[in-house]
Design a protein around this motif. Sequence first.
Motif, PDB file in Angstrom:
ATOM      1  N   GLU A  70     -54.948 -56.603  -8.039  1.00  0.00           N
ATOM      2  CA  GLU A  70     -55.948 -57.503  -7.859  1.00  0.00           C
ATOM      3  C   GLU A  70     -56.724 -57.733  -8.841  1.00  0.00           C
ATOM      4  N   ASP A  71     -57.363 -56.256  -9.256  1.00  0.00           N
ATOM      5  CA  ASP A  71     -58.285 -56.328 -10.260  1.00  0.00           C
ATOM      6  C   ASP A  71     -57.749 -56.893 -11.742  1.00  0.00           C
ATOM      7  N   SER A  72     -56.577 -56.808 -11.737  1.00  0.00           N
ATOM      8  CA  SER A  72     -55.868 -57.441 -13.097  1.00  0.00           C
ATOM      9  C   SER A  72     -55.913 -59.094 -12.907  1.00  0.00           C
ATOM     10  N   ILE A  73     -55.680 -59.382 -11.876  1.00  0.00           N
ATOM     11  CA  ILE A  73     -55.779 -61.109 -11.364  1.00  0.00           C
ATOM     12  C   ILE A  73     -57.279 -61.460 -11.695  1.00  0.00           C
ATOM     13  N   GLN A  74     -58.112 -60.705 -11.101  1.00  0.00           N
ATOM     14  CA  GLN A  74     -59.638 -61.354 -11.393  1.00  0.00           C
ATOM     15  C   GLN A  74     -60.081 -61.000 -12.527  1.00  0.00           C
ATOM     16  N   GLY A  95     -41.610 -63.801  -9.824  1.00  0.00           N
ATOM     17  CA  GLY A  95     -40.697 -63.473  -8.675  1.00  0.00           C
ATOM     18  C   GLY A  95     -39.887 -62.241  -8.744  1.00  0.00           C
ATOM     19  N   LEU A  96     -39.518 -61.666  -7.767  1.00  0.00           N
ATOM     20  CA  LEU A  96     -38.485 -60.266  -7.731  1.00  0.00           C
ATOM     21  C   LEU A  96     -37.563 -60.506  -6.809  1.00  0.00           C
ATOM     22  N   LEU A  97     -36.219 -60.320  -7.401  1.00  0.00           N
ATOM     23  CA  LEU A  97     -35.022 -60.314  -6.663  1.00  0.00           C
ATOM     24  C   LEU A  97     -34.355 -58.949  -6.752  1.00  0.00           C
ATOM     25  N   HIS A  98     -34.340 -58.300  -7.989  1.00  0.00           N
ATOM     26  CA  HIS A  98     -33.728 -56.988  -7.964  1.00  0.00           C
ATOM     27  C   HIS A  98     -34.430 -56.270  -9.173  1.00  0.00           C
ATOM     28  N   THR A  99     -34.173 -54.928  -9.196  1.00  0.00           N
ATOM     29  CA  THR A  99     -34.802 -54.061 -10.189  1.00  0.00           C
ATOM     30  C   THR A  99     -33.827 -53.237 -10.592  1.00  0.00           C
ATOM     31  N   LYS A 100     -34.002 -52.325 -11.716  1.00  0.00           N
ATOM     32  CA  LYS A 100     -32.997 -51.476 -12.271  1.00  0.00           C
ATOM     33  C   LYS A 100     -32.326 -50.439 -11.249  1.00  0.00           C
ATOM     34  N   PHE A 116     -38.762 -52.958  -0.321  1.00  0.00           N
ATOM     35  CA  PHE A 116     -39.088 -53.995   0.596  1.00  0.00           C
ATOM     36  C   PHE A 116     -40.567 -54.521   0.440  1.00  0.00           C
ATOM     37  N   LEU A 117     -41.542 -53.442   0.109  1.00  0.00           N
ATOM     38  CA  LEU A 117     -42.895 -53.728   0.023  1.00  0.00           C
ATOM     39  C   LEU A 117     -43.169 -54.263  -1.461  1.00  0.00           C
ATOM     40  N   GLN A 118     -42.247 -53.840  -2.425  1.00  0.00           N
ATOM     41  CA  GLN A 118     -42.357 -54.485  -3.651  1.00  0.00           C
ATOM     42  C   GLN A 118     -42.026 -55.879  -3.592  1.00  0.00           C
ATOM     43  N   ASN A 119     -41.263 -56.444  -3.044  1.00  0.00           N
ATOM     44  CA  ASN A 119     -40.753 -57.568  -2.613  1.00  0.00           C
ATOM     45  C   ASN A 119     -41.854 -58.331  -2.068  1.00  0.00           C
ATOM     46  N   MET A 120     -42.613 -57.943  -1.082  1.00  0.00           N
ATOM     47  CA  MET A 120     -43.738 -58.513  -0.191  1.00  0.00           C
ATOM     48  C   MET A 120     -44.681 -58.536  -1.337  1.00  0.00           C
ATOM     49  N   GLN A 121     -45.206 -57.585  -2.016  1.00  0.00           N
ATOM     50  CA  GLN A 121     -46.399 -57.583  -3.153  1.00  0.00           C
ATOM     51  C   GLN A 121     -46.045 -58.759  -4.082  1.00  0.00           C
ATOM     52  N   ALA A 126     -48.956 -62.032  -4.168  1.00  0.00           N
ATOM     53  CA  ALA A 126     -49.590 -62.231  -5.423  1.00  0.00           C
ATOM     54  C   ALA A 126     -50.127 -63.852  -5.086  1.00  0.00           C
ATOM     55  N   SER A 127     -49.472 -64.548  -4.763  1.00  0.00           N
ATOM     56  CA  SER A 127     -49.912 -65.891  -4.760  1.00  0.00           C
ATOM     57  C   SER A 127     -51.268 -66.055  -4.180  1.00  0.00           C
ATOM     58  N   LEU A 128     -51.360 -65.466  -2.966  1.00  0.00           N
ATOM     59  CA  LEU A 128     -52.622 -65.610  -2.272  1.00  0.00           C
ATOM     60  C   LEU A 128     -53.707 -64.775  -3.002  1.00  0.00           C
TER      61      LEU A 128
END
Length: 259
Positions: A70-74, A95-100, A116-121, A126-128
């Motif tokens: 959030e600090d980076s967004i601000q 967006g995130l669907l998969h990682t390495k 799971f939490l990475q997907n939610m984040q 992020a958009s909020l």
Amino acid sequence: MNNKIYLIIGGTGGIGQAMVKQLVQESAADQNDGASAKRHSTRVFATYHRSEPNFEAENLHWIPMNISDEDSIQKAVDTIRQTVDHVDWVINCVGLLHTKTAQPEKALRQIETEFFLQNMQINALASLLIAKHIKPLLAKAERSASHPAIFATISARVGSITDNQLGGWYSYRMSKAALNMGMKNLSIEWGRSLKEVCVVVMQPGTVNTQLSAPFQGNVAEGHLFSPAYSAECLLEVLSGMTAAQSGSFVDWAGESIPW
């Protein structure tokens, strides 16, 4: 679409990069044709995560942003505020669907907390957070019911609960469904406190990007879009949106998708 200030979140991804290039090129074409009296009155801000792209234009401004911080967004929004007093359109293409190390889950036993939490984040929260910090700049945009300011986020058809006939992909489906609910909530709140802003979630089609690359084998012929085509369609749909359509979930052709 002329004479606007755009913010493209994820300007180095497939769809985001295509949007940035189209907006910059359209602006340059208008200048060459003499369609705008003011030189480079259209401005494009675009974010990158790690390294700044080498794509340059006089009216393009690259800004670092980590949407998981959030600090980076601000800080990114503060940087924009130092240059302009408002933003007309914000489009989050990240967006995130998969990682390495992790793929979409096919079964319950494959669910891992961190992924799971990475997907939610990335896909939902992020958009909020972006909306939270960009609101003052959207509030200063010139807008009307027929030509609203835009806050758009790339979602996915698999985030539709009604449309889910196959199951699987727990983290991705759930995070996109959460994104959709968050943006619906935002559209209601801003309908009261920030008039004439259209909040919309969009399905870009299946696009030939790194995100979809491992799963393109099952895509029917003619249904895999280039990033440029998808970006063009999405921008065209957004250009016709009205304030009354805030809270919509639509696809690349402007057709409504069930929640």
